[in-house]
Design an enzyme around this catalytic site. Structure first.
Site, PDB file in Angstrom:
ATOM      1  N   SER A 142      45.775 -22.239  84.147  1.00  0.00           N
ATOM      2  CA  SER A 142      44.543 -21.596  84.622  1.00  0.00           C
ATOM      3  C   SER A 142      44.223 -20.436  83.692  1.00  0.00           C
ATOM      4  CB  SER A 142      44.795 -21.047  86.037  1.00  0.00           C
ATOM      5  OG  SER A 142      43.729 -20.236  86.468  1.00  0.00           O
ATOM      6  N   TYR A 155      50.155 -16.004  92.220  1.00  0.00           N
ATOM      7  CA  TYR A 155      49.507 -17.204  91.663  1.00  0.00           C
ATOM      8  C   TYR A 155      49.540 -17.140  90.138  1.00  0.00           C
ATOM      9  CZ  TYR A 155      45.893 -20.732  90.750  1.00  0.00           C
ATOM     10  OH  TYR A 155      45.196 -21.829  90.295  1.00  0.00           O
TER      11      TYR A 155
END
Ligand SMILES: NC(=O)c1ccc[n+]([C@@H]2O[C@H](COP(=O)([O-])OP(=O)(O)OC[C@H]3O[C@@H](n4cnc5c(N)ncnc54)[C@H](OP(=O)(O)O)[C@@H]3O)[C@@H](O)[C@H]2O)c1
Length: 249
Positions: A142, A155
């Site tokens: 990401s 995360y």
């Protein structure tokens, strides 16, 4: 002939979002696709759609937190299709929260799916890929695997881990064993991912990125994955970072 004819791809987390769009795109490019997730009804419906379009798909229930589940997916895929050529280790969750809110169970759940789940998936295909001396592993990191955002520390840590693991895989296995590795790094994509956020403060901080009409669609990421897996064998597309045009950070 279609570019992925005679190729078999396993997609984890194919019941929604990027995994679902990627499975459809791979099938449309000619691959046989093994569509896996915990929600079997969803991957069964996806497999029916692929079959109606003239493609080939096998739906299997798989929780990536369970090593045995992923091993069984690889064994079944091999029996059904003769080989496995592509793994899209896509399954992930994003229950963002501020660290001071101490949502420790969510931290651990994020590590279990986003890191251990990816490791289980890699471990399940590697013996076959090493034996074949070929294979392509796609991982979903990401923008959060390159930058840390407040409210996203855990995360981000998992997505940094995915990037580190993938780079290590590439260095160890691409030159010696012809196993290609691609890290996909999306910015904001409209999917069900935000639904895993239970901390209202964290949700408020992130929502501005996920604007309909401005954020990416799952299909935008699926196209990038198809690009990576349809290159000639000597081309190893290592990383693709894709932000929506409006996203600055
Ligand atoms: N959306 C974004 O903005 C964005 C940006 C960068 C990276 N990513 C990454 O892209 C990947 C896909 O996310 P998405 O946006 O498509 O989200 P999504 O629509 O929520 O899809 C997540 C998928 O993961 C599966 N999953 C969750 N826990 C699982 C488990 N324990 N075992 C097996 N499958 C599991 C879900 O299926 P079941 O619940 O049916 O198991 C679902 O199919 C994730 O790794 C995410 O971190 C997304």
């Amino acid at each position: 002939m279609q570019p992925l004819s005679r190729k078999t791809a396993i997609v984890t987390g194919a019941s929604s979002g990027i995994g679902r769009a990627t499975a459809l795109a791979l099938a449309r490019a000619g691959a046989s696709v093994v569509v896996t997730a915990r929600r079997l009804d969803r991957v069964e419906a996806l497999a029916r759609q692929i079959a109606e379009e003239g493609g080939s798909a096998l739906p299997l229930r798989c929780d990536v937190r369970e090593a045995r589940d992923v091993e069984e997916v690889v064994e079944t895929s091999r029996k059904q299709f003769g080989s496995v050529d592509i793994l899209v280790a896509n399954a992930g969750i994003m229950p963002l929260s501020l660290l001071r809110n101490l949502r420790v169970a969510e931290w651990m759940a994020t590590v279990d799916v986003n890191v251990k789940g990816v490791l289980h998936s890699i471990a399940a295909v590697l013996p076959l890929f090493l034996e074949q001396k070929s294979g392509h592993i796609i991982t979903l990191s990401s923008v959060a695997g390159r930058k840390v955002f407040p409210g996203s520390a855990v995360y981000c840590a998992t997505k940094y881990a995915v990037r580190a693991l993938s780079e290590g895989l590439r260095m160890e296995l691409s030159p010696s064993d012809n196993i290609r590795v691609t890290i996909i790094e999306p910015g904001a994509v409209i999917t069900e991912l935000l639904e895993t956020i239970r901390d209202p403060e964290a949700l408020q901080g992130i929502q501005r990125y996920f604007q309909e009409g401005r954020a990416l669609q799952a299909e935008d990421i699926a196209r990038a994955i198809v690009y990576a897996v349809t290159q000639p064998p000597h081309v190893n597309v290592n990383e693709i970072l894709i932000r929506p045009t409006f996203q600055e950070l």
